[in-house]
Every structure is written in structure tokens, then in C-alpha cells.
Write an enzyme that holds these catalytic residues in place. Structure first.
Site, PDB file in Angstrom:
ATOM      1  N   HIS A 209      -3.215  -6.739   9.538  1.00  0.00           N
ATOM      2  CA  HIS A 209      -4.895  -7.256   9.440  1.00  0.00           C
ATOM      3  C   HIS A 209      -5.186  -8.141  10.415  1.00  0.00           C
ATOM      4  CE1 HIS A 209      -5.591  -6.326   5.027  1.00  0.00           C
ATOM      5  NE2 HIS A 209      -4.180  -6.177   4.995  1.00  0.00           N
ATOM      6  N   CYS A 240      -8.583  -9.785   2.337  1.00  0.00           N
ATOM      7  CA  CYS A 240      -7.797 -10.507   1.507  1.00  0.00           C
ATOM      8  C   CYS A 240      -8.359 -11.258   0.479  1.00  0.00           C
ATOM      9  CB  CYS A 240      -6.357 -11.117   1.986  1.00  0.00           C
ATOM     10  SG  CYS A 240      -5.245 -11.525   0.927  1.00  0.00           S
ATOM     11  N   ASN A 249      -8.539  -5.008   7.666  1.00  0.00           N
ATOM     12  CA  ASN A 249      -7.219  -4.501   8.362  1.00  0.00           C
ATOM     13  C   ASN A 249      -7.563  -4.367   9.917  1.00  0.00           C
ATOM     14  OD1 ASN A 249      -7.304  -3.409   5.387  1.00  0.00           O
ATOM     15  ND2 ASN A 249      -5.211  -3.010   5.889  1.00  0.00           N
TER      16      ASN A 249
HETATM   17  P1  HMG Z   1      -0.301  -7.926 -16.193  1.00  0.00           P
HETATM   18  O1  HMG Z   1      -1.444  -8.608 -16.842  1.00  0.00           O
HETATM   19  O2  HMG Z   1       0.829  -8.784 -16.097  1.00  0.00           O
HETATM   20  O3  HMG Z   1      -0.242  -6.638 -17.170  1.00  0.00           O
HETATM   21  O4  HMG Z   1      -0.652  -7.493 -15.054  1.00  0.00           O
HETATM   22  P2  HMG Z   1       0.812  -6.307 -18.406  1.00  0.00           P
HETATM   23  O5  HMG Z   1       2.225  -5.612 -18.008  1.00  0.00           O
HETATM   24  O6  HMG Z   1       1.239  -7.751 -19.177  1.00  0.00           O
HETATM   25  O7  HMG Z   1      -0.187  -5.594 -19.238  1.00  0.00           O
HETATM   26  C1  HMG Z   1      -1.385  -6.123 -19.785  1.00  0.00           C
HETATM   27  C2  HMG Z   1      -2.339  -5.049 -20.231  1.00  0.00           C
HETATM   28  O8  HMG Z   1      -2.757  -4.214 -18.947  1.00  0.00           O
HETATM   29  C3  HMG Z   1      -1.906  -3.986 -21.051  1.00  0.00           C
HETATM   30  O9  HMG Z   1      -2.773  -3.354 -22.101  1.00  0.00           O
HETATM   31  C4  HMG Z   1      -1.549  -2.796 -20.334  1.00  0.00           C
HETATM   32  O10 HMG Z   1      -1.445  -1.505 -20.693  1.00  0.00           O
HETATM   33  C5  HMG Z   1      -2.508  -2.809 -19.183  1.00  0.00           C
HETATM   34  P3  HMG Z   1      -3.144  -4.157 -23.456  1.00  0.00           P
HETATM   35  O11 HMG Z   1      -1.640  -3.582 -23.907  1.00  0.00           O
HETATM   36  O12 HMG Z   1      -3.241  -5.534 -23.273  1.00  0.00           O
HETATM   37  O13 HMG Z   1      -4.318  -3.341 -23.850  1.00  0.00           O
HETATM   38  N1  HMG Z   1      -1.943  -2.413 -17.795  1.00  0.00           N
HETATM   39  C6  HMG Z   1      -2.711  -1.205 -17.190  1.00  0.00           C
HETATM   40  N2  HMG Z   1      -3.833  -0.879 -17.350  1.00  0.00           N
HETATM   41  C7  HMG Z   1      -4.444   0.195 -16.478  1.00  0.00           C
HETATM   42  N3  HMG Z   1      -3.697   0.617 -15.468  1.00  0.00           N
HETATM   43  C8  HMG Z   1      -2.542  -0.270 -15.003  1.00  0.00           C
HETATM   44  C9  HMG Z   1      -1.930  -1.062 -16.048  1.00  0.00           C
HETATM   45  N4  HMG Z   1      -0.721  -1.939 -16.230  1.00  0.00           N
HETATM   46  C10 HMG Z   1      -0.898  -2.709 -17.244  1.00  0.00           C
HETATM   47  N5  HMG Z   1      -1.691   0.011 -13.873  1.00  0.00           N
HETATM   48  C11 HMG Z   1      -0.478  -5.861 -13.077  1.00  0.00           C
HETATM   49  C12 HMG Z   1       0.363  -6.670 -14.136  1.00  0.00           C
HETATM   50  C13 HMG Z   1       0.714  -5.205 -12.267  1.00  0.00           C
HETATM   51  C14 HMG Z   1      -0.988  -4.471 -13.926  1.00  0.00           C
HETATM   52  C15 HMG Z   1      -1.459  -6.430 -12.449  1.00  0.00           C
HETATM   53  O14 HMG Z   1      -1.029  -7.361 -11.845  1.00  0.00           O
HETATM   54  C16 HMG Z   1      -2.271  -5.603 -11.547  1.00  0.00           C
HETATM   55  O15 HMG Z   1      -3.065  -4.585 -11.784  1.00  0.00           O
HETATM   56  N6  HMG Z   1      -2.126  -6.055 -10.213  1.00  0.00           N
HETATM   57  C17 HMG Z   1      -2.522  -5.166  -9.221  1.00  0.00           C
HETATM   58  C18 HMG Z   1      -3.286  -6.102  -8.046  1.00  0.00           C
HETATM   59  C19 HMG Z   1      -3.646  -5.246  -6.796  1.00  0.00           C
HETATM   60  O16 HMG Z   1      -4.163  -4.163  -7.027  1.00  0.00           O
HETATM   61  N7  HMG Z   1      -3.548  -6.026  -5.708  1.00  0.00           N
HETATM   62  C20 HMG Z   1      -4.227  -5.614  -4.295  1.00  0.00           C
HETATM   63  C21 HMG Z   1      -3.327  -4.507  -3.814  1.00  0.00           C
HETATM   64  S1  HMG Z   1      -1.934  -5.182  -2.959  1.00  0.00           S
HETATM   65  C22 HMG Z   1      -2.312  -5.217  -1.504  1.00  0.00           C
HETATM   66  O17 HMG Z   1      -3.560  -5.147  -1.364  1.00  0.00           O
HETATM   67  C23 HMG Z   1      -1.534  -5.535  -0.145  1.00  0.00           C
HETATM   68  C24 HMG Z   1      -1.501  -4.308   0.446  1.00  0.00           C
HETATM   69  O18 HMG Z   1      -2.617  -3.887   1.162  1.00  0.00           O
HETATM   70  C25 HMG Z   1      -0.416  -4.614   1.803  1.00  0.00           C
HETATM   71  C26 HMG Z   1      -0.768  -5.908   2.537  1.00  0.00           C
HETATM   72  O19 HMG Z   1      -1.847  -5.915   3.135  1.00  0.00           O
HETATM   73  O20 HMG Z   1       0.065  -6.781   2.631  1.00  0.00           O
HETATM   74  C27 HMG Z   1      -0.699  -3.252  -0.093  1.00  0.00           C
HETATM   75 MG    MG Z   2      -3.496  -4.686   3.227  1.00  0.00          MG
END
Ligand code: HMG
Ligand code: MG
Length: 310
Positions: A209, A240, A249
């Protein structure tokens, strides 16, 4: 400089860029962005994320986006998946590659995934097995490798532990992320020196980034060290959500400009890329932030025959 002859640029704008937009970009604009990027010669265009839509509402339309694109032969369109729910959704959408995303810092892992690092690795394990069994490639990200917005310094051994664990799970490539853009070229060399004896370099990529204007220098440093895959975002989109003031980025056009003019093959047509960035800037209603895009667009309007226009 000891740069490689050719590198792979992984375009992450449609995912890492658009997940940080303040508003939700219309689905048809995302599709148009991805299709245009793929037509520039980029061979990997990260398309979207199957994460919880409450966490990242900007990418809630992941399935519709994938259904809308016109895949080109020779282009891969990976999507991020954090867990088996995400993988199920991704498989239903017919993805050809997925990426799991961990962090080297406990604090960031908690904020990003609601999990400790060990819990996140346990969450990824069945994803990697099932995706691999389904014939998909699985990439692994390690965030905060050069600093964390919550804990500050991140020990190199913590980066090594998560990188090695993701490789052991079966990831084909690990992208090392300077998530908030605080690293420097010297730190990139030090980190890669630390990792290389244990992981080798041929399965590592970098994801820089540009917060402090070091994204290009850091990526070139990684190339000099022997890395040949780097992530970048067209137009420098991104940021971020956990780092106020953080810029996006490394811009793809800054990287392509530097590499092609240094004799490093990227396969990317810079003119087509700039056209795509200008188109996307119109959609977003603001100019691109990158130096290369601003310079090229200014020259292009002024003097179409200018040798520095592309
Ligand atoms: P959580 O709240 O702990 O989820 O989130 P859970 O496992 O306890 O489930 C809760 C509810 O969410 C459940 O539904 C699941 O079915 C649902 P309910 O039973 O309550 O109706 N659920 C989902 N629904 C749709 N799609 C899913 C999903 N998973 C669970 N995949 C979780 C945990 C991982 C899901 C959440 O924290 C999350 O989605 N995090 C994503 C955050 C994100 O996208 N961040 C940005 C990307 S990382 C980044 O950008 C860095 C990178 O670019 C590299 C860098 O720059 O360093 C890659
Ligand atoms: Mg990134």
C-alpha cells in the site's frame, strides 16, 4: 538493478479498491471495470470477496458480479473467501481460484476476521482442502507484515509463522501485505531475508500500500530480492478501513510504467490500462490518485503524439 525479466501483476482494484469505497459501486460498473482490466493484458484480476455482507457491504453483490463478467482465456478471476460459508457461495458462482486472508498481527486478525490467528488458520484449513479438492488454486494473504495499525511493530517470526502455516495448509502462493503502507525498501529486504531460508521466494508475492509513497519502492525492492509476483490496484484505488488517512494500494499504472520502462515484461498495455482508469474515474466522479495516471492523462490531452503519453 537486479530486476527479473518478467513479472506477474495481480490486479486487486475491483476487490481491495472497491471494498474501501465510501459508497457501493453499481454492479454493472464493477463488471465493466473487471472486463476492461482483463482486456489490458493483466492475467489475474481479483474480482470480489465472499465475506459477510454486514462486514463489507461494498462487495455484497459478489455472485452477481462474477455472473456478469465475460471471462477471457488466460485470465484468472480469484475471489476472497474467509470460511466455508464463503467458499460455498464462491463455488456456486463458479470461481476458478480463491484466496484466504490471515494476518501476522493478533490485533488485526481479531478486527478483520473476529478470530485469533490460530482460530483463523483453523477456519482456513477446511477451505483450502475443499477448494483444492474441487480443482481450485488457493492463494493465501498475510496482512500487516510490516506494521499493524493496532499493535505497531510486527515481529518477523510472526510473519514467518503464518506464512509457513498457510503454505503447509496447501496455498499455492502467499501474498505478503503491507496493509497500511508503513514499510520501507530496507525492511522489505530484511523481511524477505528472514523468510527465504524457510519458505523460499518462488511461492511468495507482495502486496504494498502507498500511504507513505513507498509502494513502488517496496515492490521493486521485493523484485530485486527475487520475488516475481506483485499486487497492485488500477488507479491506486483502496485504503484500509482500520487506518485513518491510509492511501490505497500501489497503483497498477505506477508499477507498469516503472517496469516496462526498465525492460521488465508485464504483458500489460499501458494505454488500455490508462483508458480503463479514466473510465473508472468518470464512474467514481473523481480523478485517479496515481502520479502515472495524472501525468499520462494530462499529457494525452495536451499532445497526443507525446512520447511520454504512454
Ligand atoms: P463472524 O461474525 O465471526 O461470523 O464473522 P460467524 O462465523 O460467527 O457467522 C455469523 C453469521 O455470518 C452466520 O449467519 C453465518 O452464516 C454468516 P447467521 O447464522 O447468524 O444467520 N456468515 C457469512 N455470510 C456470508 N458470507 C460469509 C459468511 N461467513 C459467515 N462468508 C467473518 C467472521 C470471517 C465472516 C467476518 O469477519 C468477515 O466477513 N470478515 C471479512 C473482513 C474483510 O473482508 N476484510 C477485508 C479483506 S482483508 C484485506 O483487505 C487485506 C488484504 O487486502 C491484504 C492486505 O492489504 O494486507 C487481503
Ligand atoms: Mg490490501
Amino acid at each position: 538493478m537486479g530486476l527479473p525479466e518478467a513479472v506477474t501483476v495481480v490486479e486487486v482494484g475491483p476487490r481491495d479498491g472497491l471494498q474501501n469505497e465510501p459508497g457501493v459501486v453499481p454492479t454493472e460498473v464493477k463488471v465493466g471495470f473487471i472486463d476492461r482490466l482483463a482486456a489490458t493484458g493483466l492475467t489475474v484480476v481479483e474480482a470480489t470477496s465472499f465475506v459477510h455482507p454486514r462486514w463489507v457491504p461494498q462487495l455484497a453483490d459478489a455472485a452477481v458480479v462474477l455472473a456478469g463478467i465475460t471471462p477471457l482465456d488466460g485470465v484468472r478471476y480469484p475471489a476472497l473467501v474467509p470460511n466455508e460459508t464463503g467458499l460455498d457461495r464462491a463455488l456456486e458462482s463458479g470461481v476458478d481460484e480463491v484466496a484466504v486472508f490471515g494476518a501476522a498481527s493478533e490485533a488485526f486478525s481479531q478486527r478483520n476476521l473476529n478470530r485469533t490467528i490460530d482460530e483463523s488458520l483453523a477456519m482456513f484449513a477446511p477451505v483450502v482442502v475443499r477448494a483444492t479438492d474441487a480443482g481450485l488454486r488457493v492463494r493465501g494473504y498475510v496482512s500487516t507484515v510490516l506494521g499493524c495499525p493496532f499493535q505497531g511493530q510486527v515481529p518477523q517470526d510472526d510473519v514467518l509463522r503464518v506464512t509457513a502455516a498457510l503454505l503447509d495448509l496447501g496455498c499455492h502462493e502467499i501474498s505478503l501485505g503491507d496493509t497500511i503502507g508503513v514499510g520501507t525498501a530496507g525492511q522489505v529486504h530484511d523481511l524477505l531475508d528472514h523468510l527465504a531460508p524457510h519458505t523460499g521466494l518462488d511461492r511468495l508475492a507482495v502486496h504494498m500500500h502507498d500511504t507513505y509513497g513507498q509502494g513502488l519502492a517496496n515492490t521493486l525492492a521485493a523484485f530485486e530480492a527475487g520475488i516475481t509476483v506483485a499486487d497492485a490496484s488500477a488507479g491506486g484505488l483502496g485504503g484500509c478501513p482500520y487506518a485513518p488517512g491510509a492511501k490505497g494500494n500501489l497503483a497498477t499504472e505506477d508499477l507498469v510504467w516503472a517496469l516496462e520502462r526498465s525492460g521488465v515484461h508485464t504483458g500489460v498495455d499501458l494505454t488500455a490500462l490508462i483508458d480503463t482508469i479514466a473510465w473508472m474515474a468518470d464512474q467514481l466522479g473523481r480523478p485517479p490518485v496515481s502520479r502515472a495516471a495524472q501525468a499520462i492523462l494530462a499529457r494525452r490531452d495536451a499532445r497526443p503524439d507525446d512520447p511520454y503519453y504512454c
